[in-house]
Scaffold this motif. Structure first.
Motif, PDB file in Angstrom:
ATOM      1  N   THR A  15     -51.676  75.877  65.158  1.00 20.33           N
ATOM      2  CA  THR A  15     -50.619  75.076  65.586  1.00 20.33           C
ATOM      3  C   THR A  15     -49.828  75.526  66.603  1.00 20.33           C
ATOM      4  O   THR A  15     -49.355  74.873  67.787  1.00 20.33           O
ATOM      5  CB  THR A  15     -50.226  73.986  64.630  1.00 20.33           C
ATOM      6  OG1 THR A  15     -51.327  73.582  63.666  1.00 20.33           O
ATOM      7  CG2 THR A  15     -49.436  72.754  64.846  1.00 20.33           C
ATOM      8  N   ILE A  16     -48.967  76.482  66.167  1.00 20.23           N
ATOM      9  CA  ILE A  16     -48.041  77.146  67.010  1.00 20.23           C
ATOM     10  C   ILE A  16     -48.626  77.860  68.141  1.00 20.23           C
ATOM     11  O   ILE A  16     -47.868  77.490  69.198  1.00 20.23           O
ATOM     12  CB  ILE A  16     -47.349  78.384  66.069  1.00 20.23           C
ATOM     13  CG1 ILE A  16     -46.471  77.646  64.721  1.00 20.23           C
ATOM     14  CG2 ILE A  16     -46.382  79.334  66.701  1.00 20.23           C
ATOM     15  CD1 ILE A  16     -46.143  78.760  63.755  1.00 20.23           C
ATOM     16  N   ALA A  17     -49.644  78.229  68.201  1.00 21.46           N
ATOM     17  CA  ALA A  17     -50.297  78.567  69.380  1.00 21.46           C
ATOM     18  C   ALA A  17     -50.424  77.332  70.405  1.00 21.46           C
ATOM     19  O   ALA A  17     -50.461  77.461  71.541  1.00 21.46           O
ATOM     20  CB  ALA A  17     -51.629  79.180  69.246  1.00 21.46           C
ATOM     21  N   LEU A  18     -51.169  76.381  69.716  1.00 16.01           N
ATOM     22  CA  LEU A  18     -51.147  75.157  70.669  1.00 16.01           C
ATOM     23  C   LEU A  18     -49.819  74.787  71.389  1.00 16.01           C
ATOM     24  O   LEU A  18     -49.769  74.232  72.454  1.00 16.01           O
ATOM     25  CB  LEU A  18     -51.803  73.854  69.775  1.00 16.01           C
ATOM     26  CG  LEU A  18     -53.305  73.920  69.573  1.00 16.01           C
ATOM     27  CD1 LEU A  18     -53.535  72.972  68.565  1.00 16.01           C
ATOM     28  CD2 LEU A  18     -54.018  73.865  70.834  1.00 16.01           C
ATOM     29  N   MET A  64     -46.201  74.499  76.167  1.00 19.74           N
ATOM     30  CA  MET A  64     -45.038  74.690  76.702  1.00 19.74           C
ATOM     31  C   MET A  64     -45.441  75.556  78.057  1.00 19.74           C
ATOM     32  O   MET A  64     -44.546  75.421  79.106  1.00 19.74           O
ATOM     33  CB  MET A  64     -44.186  75.662  75.707  1.00 19.74           C
ATOM     34  CG  MET A  64     -43.666  74.640  74.663  1.00 19.74           C
ATOM     35  SD  MET A  64     -42.748  75.734  73.661  1.00 19.74           S
ATOM     36  CE  MET A  64     -42.438  74.874  72.195  1.00 19.74           C
ATOM     37  N   ALA A  65     -46.259  76.368  77.860  1.00 22.44           N
ATOM     38  CA  ALA A  65     -46.431  77.542  78.892  1.00 22.44           C
ATOM     39  C   ALA A  65     -46.956  76.684  80.266  1.00 22.44           C
ATOM     40  O   ALA A  65     -46.888  76.876  81.098  1.00 22.44           O
ATOM     41  CB  ALA A  65     -47.568  78.486  78.546  1.00 22.44           C
ATOM     42  N   GLU A  66     -47.989  75.851  79.920  1.00 21.95           N
ATOM     43  CA  GLU A  66     -48.680  75.111  80.972  1.00 21.95           C
ATOM     44  C   GLU A  66     -47.933  73.652  81.205  1.00 21.95           C
ATOM     45  O   GLU A  66     -48.352  72.835  82.264  1.00 21.95           O
ATOM     46  CB  GLU A  66     -50.033  74.618  80.678  1.00 21.95           C
ATOM     47  CG  GLU A  66     -51.040  75.980  80.272  1.00 21.95           C
ATOM     48  CD  GLU A  66     -51.094  76.693  81.734  1.00 21.95           C
ATOM     49  OE1 GLU A  66     -51.092  76.247  82.961  1.00 21.95           O
ATOM     50  OE2 GLU A  66     -51.179  77.874  81.609  1.00 21.95           O
ATOM     51  N   ARG A  67     -46.846  73.467  80.556  1.00 30.70           N
ATOM     52  CA  ARG A  67     -46.134  71.957  80.562  1.00 30.70           C
ATOM     53  C   ARG A  67     -47.071  70.701  80.463  1.00 30.70           C
ATOM     54  O   ARG A  67     -47.282  69.967  81.474  1.00 30.70           O
ATOM     55  CB  ARG A  67     -45.253  72.117  81.932  1.00 30.70           C
ATOM     56  CG  ARG A  67     -44.119  73.060  81.977  1.00 30.70           C
ATOM     57  CD  ARG A  67     -43.351  72.731  83.221  1.00 30.70           C
ATOM     58  NE  ARG A  67     -42.490  73.863  83.484  1.00 30.70           N
ATOM     59  CZ  ARG A  67     -42.447  75.189  83.731  1.00 30.70           C
ATOM     60  NH1 ARG A  67     -43.484  75.575  83.974  1.00 30.70           N
ATOM     61  NH2 ARG A  67     -41.486  75.775  83.930  1.00 30.70           N
ATOM     62  N   ASP A  68     -47.939  70.997  79.525  1.00 28.75           N
ATOM     63  CA  ASP A  68     -49.110  69.853  79.417  1.00 28.75           C
ATOM     64  C   ASP A  68     -48.624  68.994  78.195  1.00 28.75           C
ATOM     65  O   ASP A  68     -48.501  69.215  77.011  1.00 28.75           O
ATOM     66  CB  ASP A  68     -50.157  70.607  78.876  1.00 28.75           C
ATOM     67  CG  ASP A  68     -51.240  69.813  78.785  1.00 28.75           C
ATOM     68  OD1 ASP A  68     -51.206  68.530  78.711  1.00 28.75           O
ATOM     69  OD2 ASP A  68     -52.558  70.016  78.924  1.00 28.75           O
ATOM     70  N   GLY A  69     -48.038  67.704  78.715  1.00 33.29           N
ATOM     71  CA  GLY A  69     -47.441  66.627  77.764  1.00 33.29           C
ATOM     72  C   GLY A  69     -48.503  66.247  76.963  1.00 33.29           C
ATOM     73  O   GLY A  69     -48.478  66.058  75.703  1.00 33.29           O
ATOM     74  N   LEU A  70     -49.924  65.984  77.402  1.00 30.34           N
ATOM     75  CA  LEU A  70     -50.907  65.504  76.564  1.00 30.34           C
ATOM     76  C   LEU A  70     -51.142  66.644  75.080  1.00 30.34           C
ATOM     77  O   LEU A  70     -51.355  66.219  74.239  1.00 30.34           O
ATOM     78  CB  LEU A  70     -52.336  65.567  77.408  1.00 30.34           C
ATOM     79  CG  LEU A  70     -53.473  65.238  76.628  1.00 30.34           C
ATOM     80  CD1 LEU A  70     -53.249  63.677  75.776  1.00 30.34           C
ATOM     81  CD2 LEU A  70     -54.710  64.998  77.307  1.00 30.34           C
ATOM     82  N   LEU A  71     -51.188  67.880  75.553  1.00 26.90           N
ATOM     83  CA  LEU A  71     -51.369  69.013  74.605  1.00 26.90           C
ATOM     84  C   LEU A  71     -50.272  69.232  73.748  1.00 26.90           C
ATOM     85  O   LEU A  71     -50.434  69.370  72.414  1.00 26.90           O
ATOM     86  CB  LEU A  71     -51.688  70.308  75.211  1.00 26.90           C
ATOM     87  CG  LEU A  71     -52.014  71.356  74.297  1.00 26.90           C
ATOM     88  CD1 LEU A  71     -53.370  70.980  73.594  1.00 26.90           C
ATOM     89  CD2 LEU A  71     -52.445  72.815  75.269  1.00 26.90           C
ATOM     90  N   MET A  72     -49.239  68.672  74.261  1.00 26.18           N
ATOM     91  CA  MET A  72     -47.768  68.667  73.301  1.00 26.18           C
ATOM     92  C   MET A  72     -47.930  67.689  72.325  1.00 26.18           C
ATOM     93  O   MET A  72     -47.687  67.927  71.094  1.00 26.18           O
ATOM     94  CB  MET A  72     -46.423  68.609  74.249  1.00 26.18           C
ATOM     95  CG  MET A  72     -45.246  68.506  73.429  1.00 26.18           C
ATOM     96  SD  MET A  72     -44.951  70.181  73.018  1.00 26.18           S
ATOM     97  CE  MET A  72     -44.015  70.872  74.463  1.00 26.18           C
ATOM     98  N   PHE A  74     -48.197  67.840  68.371  1.00 29.44           N
ATOM     99  CA  PHE A  74     -47.474  67.094  67.231  1.00 29.44           C
ATOM    100  C   PHE A  74     -48.306  66.529  66.005  1.00 29.44           C
ATOM    101  O   PHE A  74     -47.807  66.656  64.864  1.00 29.44           O
ATOM    102  CB  PHE A  74     -46.615  66.294  67.782  1.00 29.44           C
ATOM    103  CG  PHE A  74     -45.328  66.788  68.566  1.00 29.44           C
ATOM    104  CD1 PHE A  74     -44.278  67.412  67.623  1.00 29.44           C
ATOM    105  CD2 PHE A  74     -45.007  66.649  69.883  1.00 29.44           C
ATOM    106  CE1 PHE A  74     -43.172  67.789  68.318  1.00 29.44           C
ATOM    107  CE2 PHE A  74     -43.988  67.203  70.265  1.00 29.44           C
ATOM    108  CZ  PHE A  74     -42.893  67.749  69.444  1.00 29.44           C
ATOM    109  N   VAL A  75     -49.495  65.932  66.536  1.00 28.52           N
ATOM    110  CA  VAL A  75     -50.400  65.554  65.497  1.00 28.52           C
ATOM    111  C   VAL A  75     -50.805  66.475  64.798  1.00 28.52           C
ATOM    112  O   VAL A  75     -50.976  66.357  63.409  1.00 28.52           O
ATOM    113  CB  VAL A  75     -51.364  64.506  66.271  1.00 28.52           C
ATOM    114  CG1 VAL A  75     -52.289  64.195  65.246  1.00 28.52           C
ATOM    115  CG2 VAL A  75     -50.578  63.456  66.883  1.00 28.52           C
TER     116      VAL A  75
END
Length: 192
Positions: free
Chosen positions: A142-145, A150-158, A162-163
């Motif tokens: 999860t921390i790697a996700l 964060m690295a790719e600025r991907d809101g969907l992956l963010m 969280f889930v």
């Protein structure tokens, strides 16, 4: 991420050099590296990996724009060629993740959400500190996700992170609770 050290062929670098090359994406990089290490290392060693995660997540939560390490830990130099070779070993996996992760949903990658993600990473790193089965794999992944988000600025992956973090926390806490109950049951046989 695979071409960070192209300009350092044949040279030695410090950890801070690598973090500087990542720039503002450095927090994501550190969460990817230490999250994956925490997920795959055996119990005990993975607990050691939680220390840098705790440090970097506290820095991010405090509003730092780039990760930094204490000077006493920045004295060891690494061969840029070896670091690059190790990064290239993960090329297939990193390439798959980079194909999925892309800049989108910017409202979920702003400073407030990123600080919230740092808090979640901090809590998950505290769970990794507890040695036991299933206390490192779910939180580490999860921390790697979060790092990729964060690295790719991907809101969907963010949002996905969280889930997943909620499930990872409850899976790990269930394992810790079961281990504590087993230990107490075993110890009660000696005192009754």
């Amino acid at each position: 991420m695979l071409h960070l050290l192209d300009g350092h062929v044949g040279k030695d670098i410090l950890i801070s050099d690598l973090l500087d090359k990542m720039g503002e994406r450095g927090f994501g990089f550190t969460f990817i590296v230490f999250g994956m290490l925490a997920a795959v290392l055996p119990t005990g060693l993975c607990s050691i990996m939680s220390a840098p995660i705790l440090l970097f997540s506290a820095q991010l939560f405090a509003g730092h724009t780039r990760p930094s390490i204490p000077q006493r830990f920045n004295k060891k130099q690494f061969s840029a060629d070896k670091v690059q070779a190790n990064l290239l070993k993960t090329r297939k996996w990193l390439h798959r993740m980079e194909l999925f992760a892309k800049p989108r949903w910017p409202m979920l990658t702003g400073p407030l959400i990123t600080r919230l993600a740092a808090f979640f990473c901090f809590v998950l790193a505290l769970v990794i500190l507890v040695p036991g089965p299933m206390t490192n794999l779910p939180p580490g992944i999860t921390i790697a996700l979060f790092g990729f988000a964060m690295a790719e600025r991907d809101g969907l992956l963010m949002l996905v992170s969280f889930v997943v973090s909620i499930f990872a926390f409850f899976i790990s806490m269930s394992a810790i609770t079961a281990l504590a109950v087993l230990a107490l049951t075993w110890l009660s046989r000696f005192f009754m």
